[in-house]
Design an enzyme around this catalytic site. Structure first.
Site, PDB file in Angstrom:
ATOM      1  N   GLU A 119       0.815  -1.212   0.000  1.00  0.00           N
ATOM      2  CA  GLU A 119       0.000   0.000   0.000  1.00  0.00           C
ATOM      3  C   GLU A 119       0.854   1.270   0.000  1.00  0.00           C
ATOM      4  O   GLU A 119       1.757   1.426   0.825  1.00  0.00           O
ATOM      5  CB  GLU A 119      -0.921  -0.005   1.230  1.00  0.00           C
ATOM      6  CG  GLU A 119      -1.731   1.245   1.425  1.00  0.00           C
ATOM      7  CD  GLU A 119      -2.676   1.528   0.273  1.00  0.00           C
ATOM      8  OE1 GLU A 119      -2.765   2.710  -0.125  1.00  0.00           O
ATOM      9  OE2 GLU A 119      -3.316   0.583  -0.234  1.00  0.00           O
ATOM     10  N   HIS A 139      -0.748   3.466   4.863  1.00  0.00           N
ATOM     11  CA  HIS A 139      -1.776   4.255   4.172  1.00  0.00           C
ATOM     12  C   HIS A 139      -1.851   5.619   4.827  1.00  0.00           C
ATOM     13  O   HIS A 139      -1.683   5.746   6.042  1.00  0.00           O
ATOM     14  CB  HIS A 139      -3.128   3.537   4.275  1.00  0.00           C
ATOM     15  CG  HIS A 139      -4.177   4.061   3.333  1.00  0.00           C
ATOM     16  ND1 HIS A 139      -4.692   5.342   3.414  1.00  0.00           N
ATOM     17  CD2 HIS A 139      -4.818   3.459   2.287  1.00  0.00           C
ATOM     18  CE1 HIS A 139      -5.594   5.507   2.467  1.00  0.00           C
ATOM     19  NE2 HIS A 139      -5.692   4.393   1.764  1.00  0.00           N
ATOM     20  N   ASP A 170       1.081   0.051  -5.180  1.00  0.00           N
ATOM     21  CA  ASP A 170      -0.121   0.384  -5.940  1.00  0.00           C
ATOM     22  C   ASP A 170      -0.129   1.822  -6.450  1.00  0.00           C
ATOM     23  O   ASP A 170      -0.591   2.099  -7.551  1.00  0.00           O
ATOM     24  CB  ASP A 170      -1.386   0.086  -5.138  1.00  0.00           C
ATOM     25  CG  ASP A 170      -1.488   0.893  -3.850  1.00  0.00           C
ATOM     26  OD1 ASP A 170      -0.451   1.367  -3.342  1.00  0.00           O
ATOM     27  OD2 ASP A 170      -2.618   1.036  -3.326  1.00  0.00           O
ATOM     28  N   THR A 188      -6.047   2.895  -5.519  1.00  0.00           N
ATOM     29  CA  THR A 188      -5.823   1.461  -5.329  1.00  0.00           C
ATOM     30  C   THR A 188      -6.704   0.631  -6.244  1.00  0.00           C
ATOM     31  O   THR A 188      -6.265  -0.379  -6.805  1.00  0.00           O
ATOM     32  CB  THR A 188      -6.076   1.064  -3.865  1.00  0.00           C
ATOM     33  OG1 THR A 188      -5.105   1.705  -3.033  1.00  0.00           O
ATOM     34  CG2 THR A 188      -5.976  -0.436  -3.664  1.00  0.00           C
TER      35      THR A 188
END
Length: 689
Positions: free
Chosen positions: A261, A422, A481, A305
């Site tokens: 992530e 994140h 991503d 994402t």
């Protein structure tokens, strides 16, 4: 003095005067917001002039609605419209700060699928100065309340109201004409919302986006088989064969996809205060049996994402506006990796994710993709302190996933989605094992801490794979991503990279993310081929020996000897080994210098690349918005029937148990019907007694 008094009386005692004050206040604050809150890349006197005037026409048109009413109602309607326009401006300030883009119809429609932890994210990106967009509304309300503005109860003559609205329409038309002259094809070939806003304004962008969304819906209704033929013809003409040297080297191996992530390439080998931020990933990256790509770019748009997943599973781009997975994941027909692998090679497919199943519409889109199992948050224990931001912390997520991994029939295609790294990059103190950076940018400084935590979790998972014996029979793919640090943090980014400055070209190069394929015995090394997420599936299929020649896909194997190396960005920019395009300007990729006097040959090359990029983005959009794959019937592939899939925990686990019993080749069976849970070791403080 008399003139000043007359002007004051006109402004405060007439309806037209009040209208003028409201419009001018809104005009000025919008322009100031453009230049202080957004990074629109305004270049040249024409763009600067249009940026200055474009808030005025739509403000006149919309606020002017109040002129058609009489009495106090007229005044309050203008104030309410001013407030709503200010709220729209405020919302875009917040959205732009995090995503470097503007709110679209699609994003608003699908906001329910991405609302998890939304309140915390908004609080984290809001600045006190953002609320200044409401200052004029407050001032106007107070001036009315204290009767500085005298209510003119007379109804304005209809012809005056119509004249003002007509003038606004003329100004909008003039604005559009000037914009089209400065940038031909603005509304037909623009892939960057920044262009619409800087040329036409935020309110006009909202109208443009709404019309475009309606057109997309109409396209799907009208689409037919002939539309697909255009796409097929282009793909067939531009097909690149896979590399025979690597073809099938991982045939029938398990595939473990680890979704990193918000993880950017610069973190590989990056040190902070002398300490490696990602030692485990660094080791994997440089291993002899890992193919690592150092010129691999994210290509996501507003879907972030979900766009990355769309490209990974389908080799189809996300949309220019909104999330394709959210908007079309439930209704569209797809030819996705899990379905292909299941039908052609007998793979069991699964996704494991410690976050909400509805996020990005995953619980519906994965059925359309053909995933056998989806194990979201409802499959995991979520005790106090386990959940952070958008899901269960990565170490706890991996630990709890073992009981599902070990029961998957082999070969399996498994995607594991991490979430701790994140935005807003918060990490509780007991999990911090590296200092924050000291750029002074709160959004940026926690990034290395969450990235380091993710790396530690990856290290624990890799140890389990080795100890349990899974590593020997598994192709492990790791990919980032999208960016973690957006284009609104140039100063902090320059400090992190130890650069004197950081411009839009640097930010484009900053979109590199990792891509690694690791397998014992794989001929590895660092591959310098330029590519992006659209190329992941063809590269994976190259290694697995899956024939993709008749598939609808826009990517190419990055292992191919003649890979085109054109990396399209969703806004129409691109990167190649020689040249990069950023917001309409061209640069030399290696030096970062601007291409100022290109030869005719270079001009032709750049035009050709730009045409390739816009063509592929347009055709990909047509595949999604027209749902064109419903007309496609390739040999050896059966349409996925969503009704055949259920991700309800009791149903899924019952089905998994039945499939495992039939195959008798899961890790649990291979381990003598004993769990391998004890092979997973973690230092997660939440599990310490």
């Amino acid at each position: 003095m008399g003139r000043l008094k007359a002007s004051y009386n006109w402004l405060t005692k007439t309806k037209l005067g009040f209208f003028t004050v409201v419009v001018v206040f809104f005009w000025v604050k919008t322009y100031l917001t453009y230049i202080t809150k957004f990074n629109l890349g305004v270049v040249g006197p024409m763009q600067k002039f249009l940026l200055l005037i474009n808030p005025l026409p739509t403000a006149m048109l919309l606020i002017g609605i109040g002129l058609f009413f009489k009495g106090r109602k007229s005044y309050w309607i203008m104030v309410i419209i001013d407030f709503l326009l200010s709220l729209w401006l405020f919302s875009n300030i917040l959205y732009y700060r995090e995503f470097s883009d503007f709110l679209s119809t699609s994003i608003i429609k699908t906001s329910g699928s991405t609302s998890d932890n939304l309140g915390k994210s908004i609080a984290g990106i809001t600045k006190g100065t953002d609320f200044l967009v409401f200052l004029d509304v407050v001032i106007i309300v107070l001036l009315i309340a204290f009767k500085v503005f005298k209510i003119d109860v007379r109804r304005l003559k209809l012809k005056i109201s119509l004249l003002i609205e007509g003038l606004a329409v003329v100004l909008i038309g003039t604005n559009l004409t000037m914009a089209q002259k400065d940038r031909p094809g603005l509304l037909t070939r623009t892939f960057d919302n920044n262009y619409i806003v800087k040329y036409l304004g935020l309110n006009s962008f909202a109208v443009y986006d709404g019309v475009k969304t309606a057109q997309s819906n109409a396209i799907m209704a009208k689409a037919n088989h002939s539309d697909l033929k255009t796409v097929q013809s282009y793909i067939k003409k531009n097909y690149i064969a896979p590399n025979p040297e690597y073809y099938g080297v991982a045939k029938n191996k398990n595939v473990l996809v680890i979704h990193l992530e918000s993880f950017q390439q610069f973190l590989i080998d990056y040190k902070w205060h002398g300490k490696e931020v990602t030692p485990n990933l660094n080791k994997l990256y440089h291993a002899n049996d890992t193919i690592s790509f150092d010129n691999f770019f994210n290509q996501v748009g507003q879907g972030k994402t979900s766009d990355a997943e769309m490209m990974l599973e389908n080799s189809i781009f996300g949309l220019q506006s909104g999330s394709a997975m959210s908007s079309y994941g439930t209704s569209n027909t797809f030819e996705s990796a899990p379905a292909i692998l299941g039908q052609q090679a007998g793979y069991t497919s699964a996704v494991m994710h410690g976050g909400a199943g509805s996020f990005w519409n995953r619980d519906n889109a994965y059925k359309s993709f053909g995933y056998d199992y989806f194990m979201p948050l409802s499959y995991y224990q979520n005790k106090k302190g386990y959940y952070l931001g958008y899901g269960i912390k990565d170490k706890l997520f991996f630990d709890q996933s073992i009981k599902y991994i070990e029961h998957l029939p082999q070969p399996f295609y498994l995607k594991m989605i991490t979430v701790t790294n994140h935005y807003p990059y918060d990490l509780d103190k007991k999990n911090q094992s590296i200092d924050k950076t000291d750029t002074g940018d709160k959004t940026v400084d926690g990034y290395v801490q969450t990235a380091h935590y993710l790396d530690e979790a990856i290290g624990e998972l890799m140890s389990y794979l080795k100890k349990s014996g899974l590593e020997k029979n598994t192709l492990i793919m790791l990919y980032g991503d999208h960016y973690g640090i957006s284009g609104n943090h140039h100063k902090a980014s320059a400090q992190l990279l130890n650069k004197d400055s950081f411009n839009n070209f640097d930010n484009l190069q900053f979109q590199r993310v990792p891509l690694m394929f690791h397998m014992p015995g794989l001929k590895g090394g660092i591959n310098h081929t330029y590519g992006g997420e659209i190329d992941v599936r063809p590269t994976l299929f190259n290694l697995l020996g899956i024939n993709d020649q008749n598939m609808i896909q826009f990517g190419h194997s990055l292992l191919a000897k003649n890979a085109p190396q054109i990396v399209a960005q969703r806004n129409g920019d691109f990167i190649t080994p020689k040249h990069s395009k950023v917001e309409g300007s061209y640069y030399y990729t290696k030096s970062g210098k601007r291409v100022t006097h290109p030869s005719k040959k270079v001009k032709a090359q750049l035009a050709s690349i730009s045409n390739t990029v816009t063509t592929e983005l347009s055709l990909s959009d047509r595949v999604i918005t027209g749902n064109l794959l419903r007309f496609y019937k390739p040999n050896g592939f059966k349409y996925v029937k969503r009704k055949n899939y259920s991700y309800k925990k009791t149903d899924s686990l019952k089905r998994l148990k039945k499939a495992e019993k039939k195959s008798k080749n899961s890790v649990w069976y291979q381990n003598g019907k004993k769990s391998t849970q004890s092979d997973f070791k973690t230092d997660a403080p939440e599990l310490k007694k």
